[in-house]
Design a protein around this motif. Structure first.
Motif, short mmCIF file in Angstrom:
data_model
loop_
_atom_site.label_atom_id
_atom_site.label_comp_id
_atom_site.label_asym_id
_atom_site.label_seq_id
_atom_site.Cartn_x
_atom_site.Cartn_y
_atom_site.Cartn_z
N ALA A 81 0.85 -1.19 0.00
CA ALA A 81 0.00 0.00 0.00
C ALA A 81 0.88 1.24 0.00
CB ALA A 81 -0.91 0.00 1.22
N ARG A 82 0.37 2.32 -0.59
CA ARG A 82 1.19 3.53 -0.66
C ARG A 82 0.32 4.76 -0.45
NH1 ARG A 82 1.26 6.16 -5.82
NH2 ARG A 82 -0.17 5.15 -7.30
N LEU A 83 0.96 5.79 0.03
CA LEU A 83 0.31 7.09 0.20
C LEU A 83 0.36 7.84 -1.13
CD1 LEU A 83 -0.88 9.41 1.93
CD2 LEU A 83 1.47 10.10 2.42
N VAL A 84 -0.81 8.27 -1.59
CA VAL A 84 -0.91 9.09 -2.80
C VAL A 84 -1.13 10.54 -2.33
CG1 VAL A 84 -2.16 9.51 -4.96
CG2 VAL A 84 -1.91 7.17 -4.07
N THR A 85 -0.15 11.39 -2.57
CA THR A 85 -0.24 12.77 -2.09
C THR A 85 -0.96 13.63 -3.13
OG1 THR A 85 1.82 12.53 -0.85
CG2 THR A 85 1.07 14.77 -1.29
N THR A 86 -2.14 14.08 -2.77
CA THR A 86 -2.95 14.94 -3.66
C THR A 86 -3.09 16.35 -3.11
OG1 THR A 86 -4.99 14.31 -2.53
CG2 THR A 86 -4.32 12.97 -4.42
N GLY A 87 -2.77 16.54 -1.84
CA GLY A 87 -3.14 17.77 -1.16
C GLY A 87 -4.61 17.74 -0.81
N GLU A 158 0.43 18.29 1.92
CA GLU A 158 0.98 16.97 2.22
C GLU A 158 -0.10 15.91 2.46
OE1 GLU A 158 4.16 16.30 1.98
OE2 GLU A 158 4.56 18.38 1.46
N SER A 159 -1.37 16.28 2.34
CA SER A 159 -2.45 15.32 2.56
C SER A 159 -2.67 14.47 1.32
CB SER A 159 -3.74 16.06 2.93
OG SER A 159 -3.60 16.75 4.15
N GLY A 160 -3.49 13.43 1.47
CA GLY A 160 -3.78 12.55 0.34
C GLY A 160 -4.60 11.36 0.79
N PHE A 161 -4.29 10.20 0.23
CA PHE A 161 -5.02 8.99 0.62
C PHE A 161 -4.14 7.76 0.40
CE2 PHE A 161 -5.86 9.49 -3.90
CZ PHE A 161 -5.83 8.19 -4.41
N VAL A 162 -4.45 6.70 1.11
CA VAL A 162 -3.78 5.42 0.93
C VAL A 162 -4.54 4.65 -0.15
CG1 VAL A 162 -3.14 3.24 2.02
CG2 VAL A 162 -2.90 5.39 3.28
N ASP A 163 -3.81 4.14 -1.13
CA ASP A 163 -4.46 3.62 -2.33
C ASP A 163 -5.27 2.36 -2.09
OD1 ASP A 163 -2.24 2.00 -1.91
OD2 ASP A 163 -1.66 1.92 -4.03
N ASP A 257 -7.82 13.90 -11.27
CA ASP A 257 -7.41 12.57 -10.84
C ASP A 257 -6.13 12.70 -10.03
OD1 ASP A 257 -4.98 12.18 -12.61
OD2 ASP A 257 -6.51 12.48 -14.14
N PRO A 258 -5.75 11.63 -9.33
CA PRO A 258 -4.59 11.74 -8.42
C PRO A 258 -3.29 12.10 -9.12
CG PRO A 258 -5.88 9.78 -7.92
CD PRO A 258 -6.42 10.32 -9.21
N GLY A 259 -3.18 11.82 -10.41
CA GLY A 259 -1.93 12.10 -11.09
C GLY A 259 -1.88 13.47 -11.75
N ALA A 260 -2.98 14.22 -11.69
CA ALA A 260 -3.01 15.52 -12.34
C ALA A 260 -3.38 16.59 -11.33
CB ALA A 260 -3.99 15.50 -13.52
N SER A 261 -4.55 17.21 -11.50
CA SER A 261 -4.91 18.32 -10.61
C SER A 261 -6.05 17.96 -9.67
CB SER A 261 -5.29 19.55 -11.44
OG SER A 261 -6.31 19.23 -12.36
N GLY A 262 -6.30 16.67 -9.50
CA GLY A 262 -7.32 16.27 -8.54
C GLY A 262 -6.84 16.45 -7.12
N THR A 263 -7.68 16.96 -6.26
CA THR A 263 -7.33 17.17 -4.86
C THR A 263 -8.41 16.61 -3.96
OG1 THR A 263 -6.85 18.86 -3.18
CG2 THR A 263 -8.41 19.46 -4.89
#
Length: 392
Positions: A81-87, A158-163, A257-263
C-alpha cells in the motif's frame, strides 16, 4: 502473551508493534480476511486538520509513517500500500475560526496555506468555491439555490489517501507474522474471563479457551459487543456504538485525478468530503451534517452493504455543486459498512479498570490515517501498565 481481538488495520498495527517486543501475540477475528470488514470500506484519507494538538501531532507523525510505509513495516516482497499525495482543500462555513488548527500546525510544523476566495478559481479551476451553507438533502427545495458569496479554503499540500486500505492492513499483519504473531480467522470470541479483577482467559465459539493475561479490544464496529462479554466491570464511562455509513462513487471530470490536478476536499460548507481515485472517479462520503440522519445499528452483521438512493443523491449532488464537471450516475454506486464511534468521535486508546484489558476503539471515520502509529501507542500503554505504572 497478548490476544488482539480484531484483524482490521488497527489490530494489525497493534499486533506488529507488540510482536516486535518479543511477545507471543495471537490475533482473533470472526471474519474471513485481514482488513476485510470496515477497514476495506475506508476512504483512507490522510489529513492533519484537527482542532486539538494531540490530533494534529498524531496525524502528522502517521503521515510520515505512510510516506515510508515499506520501511515502517519492514516488508519488501509483494504489493505494498502507498500514500498518494494529492493535497487537501478544507472548506468551512463563512466565519469559521480555524485559528486553533493553524496554531497547532505552526507548533508541529505542518505546511499549509490559506487560499483566498479570489485566488481559488485560478489555483483550483475544477472547484466552485461558492458558499452554499447550510448542507441540505437533495429533496430540499432550496438545494439548488445560487451560491451566497465565495469561500476561501485551507490548503494542506501533504495530505492525500492510501491507495488500498485492505492491502495496508495485510502488509501490517504480514510483518506481524514475520515477528511471530499468529492470526486465526473465522474465530468468534464469546467470553473474556477474569479472576480478582484481572484477565485470565479468552473463550471462543466451539468451547475453546486461550489462557492469557492481556487482551486488546480492537474489534472496530463490534467493539461494544466485545466490551459486554467480559465478566468484570471494565469501568467504561464512554462507550461506542455502531453506525451505518455509505461511501459513493461518481465520475470525475477529465484531469481531476490523483496524477493531475485532482485534490481531496473536506467540505463542511456542503456537508461532504471527497477525493479523486484512479480510473477517473471520485470517492464521496459524508461528515454527519445536521440534515443527514444518523443510522445507528444494533446488529453489525446485518448491515446492508448496498447504498441507498436518497443518501447517494444528496452526497453526490453536493459534490457536483463543488466540482461542476463531475458526472452523477443514474443509479447508486458505492458501498455501505459500519463505523465504530464514540459520542464525540474521539478514539479511545487506553487501559480499563480490569487489569490486562485494553481498548483501541471508536476509531472509525477519522483514525485510519493514524493506523501505523496506533500500534506504538498501545504497546507503550501496555508496557507501562503491565510493569505496574499507575495509568490513572
Amino acid at each position: 502473551d497478548v490476544v488482539v481481538i480484531g484483524a482490521g488495520v488497527m489490530g494489525a498495527s497493534i499486533a506488529l508493534d507488540l510482536s516486535r517486543t518479543g511477545r507471543q501475540v495471537l490475533v482473533l477475528d470472526k471474519g474471513d480476511a485481514v482488513g476485510g470488514a470496515s477497514t476495506s470500506a475506508s476512504s483512507s484519507v490522510v489529513r492533519t486538520n484537527y482542532s486539538t494538538l494531540d490530533g494534529v501531532t498524531a496525524s502528522w507523525e502517521a503521515t510520515h509513517a505512510w510516506r515510508a510505509f515499506a520501511d515502517h513495516v519492514g516488508e519488501t516482497d509483494g504489493p505494498m500500500a502507498r500514500l498518494v499525495t494529492t493535497g487537501m482543500l478544507m472548506f468551512e462555513p463563512a466565519g469559521y475560526d480555524r485559528s486553533a488548527t493553524l496554531g497547532h500546525f505552526d507548533t508541529v510544523g505542518v505546511p499549509y496555506e490559506v487560499v483566498g476566495a479570489d485566488d481559488m478559481p485560478t489555483r483550483f479551476p475544477f472547484i466552485d468555491n461558492g458558499r452554499f451553507w447550510p448542507p441540505r438533502t437533495a429533496d430540499d427545495p432550496d438545494f439548488f439555490s445560487p451560491a451566497d458569496g465565495a469561500l476561501d479554503a485551507l490548503w494542506m499540500p501533504e495530505s492525500g489517501f492510501v491507495d488500498d486500505p485492505q492491502l495496508a492492513a495485510a502488509n501490517l499483519m504480514t510483518a506481524a507474522r514475520r515477528h511471530g504473531a499468529e492470526v486465526r480467522l473465522g474465530i468468534e470470541v464469546t467470553a473474556i474471563e477474569t479472576t480478582a479483577g484481572a484477565v485470565t482467559r479468552v473463550c471462543t465459539a466451539g468451547g475453546n479457551t486461550i489462557d492469557t493475561a492481556c487482551v486488546v479490544n480492537a474489534a472496530g464496529p463490534w467493539s461494544a459487543q466485545v466490551n459486554h462479554i467480559i465478566d468484570a466491570d471494565p469501568g467504561l464511562r464512554v462507550g461506542t456504538r455502531a453506525m451505518r455509513q455509505e461511501v459513493h462513487t461518481l465520475k470525475a471530470p477529465a484531469g481531476f485525478d490523483p496524477g493531475a490536478s485532482g485534490t481531496a476536499v473536506g467540505d463542511m460548507d456542503l456537508g461532504t468530503y471527497f477525493r479523486p481515485h484512479f480510473g477517473g472517479t471520485i470517492i464521496v462520503g459524508g461528515v454527519e451534517a445536521e440534515c443527514d440522519p444518523l443510522d445507528w445499528v444494533d446488529e453489525v452483521d446485518s448491515v446492508d452493504p448496498t447504498p441507498t438512493s436518497a443518501l447517494f443523491e444528496s452526497q453526490t449532488y453536493r459534490v457536483a455543486r463543488r466540482v461542476p464537471g463531475a458526472e452523477v450516475p443514474l443509479r447508486p454506486m458505492g458501498l455501505a459498512s459500519a463505523y465504530d464511534v464514540t459520542p464525540d468521535w474521539v478514539p479511545i486508546y487506553d487501559r480499563t479498570d480490569v487489569d490486562g484489558y485494553y481498548l483501541a476503539i471508536g476509531t472509525s471515520g477519522n483514525q485510519f490515517k493514524n493506523a501505523p502509529i496506533v500500534g506504538g501507542i498501545m504497546t507503550s500503554i501496555i508496557d507501562a501498565c503491565e510493569r505496574g505504572h499507575d495509568h490513572d
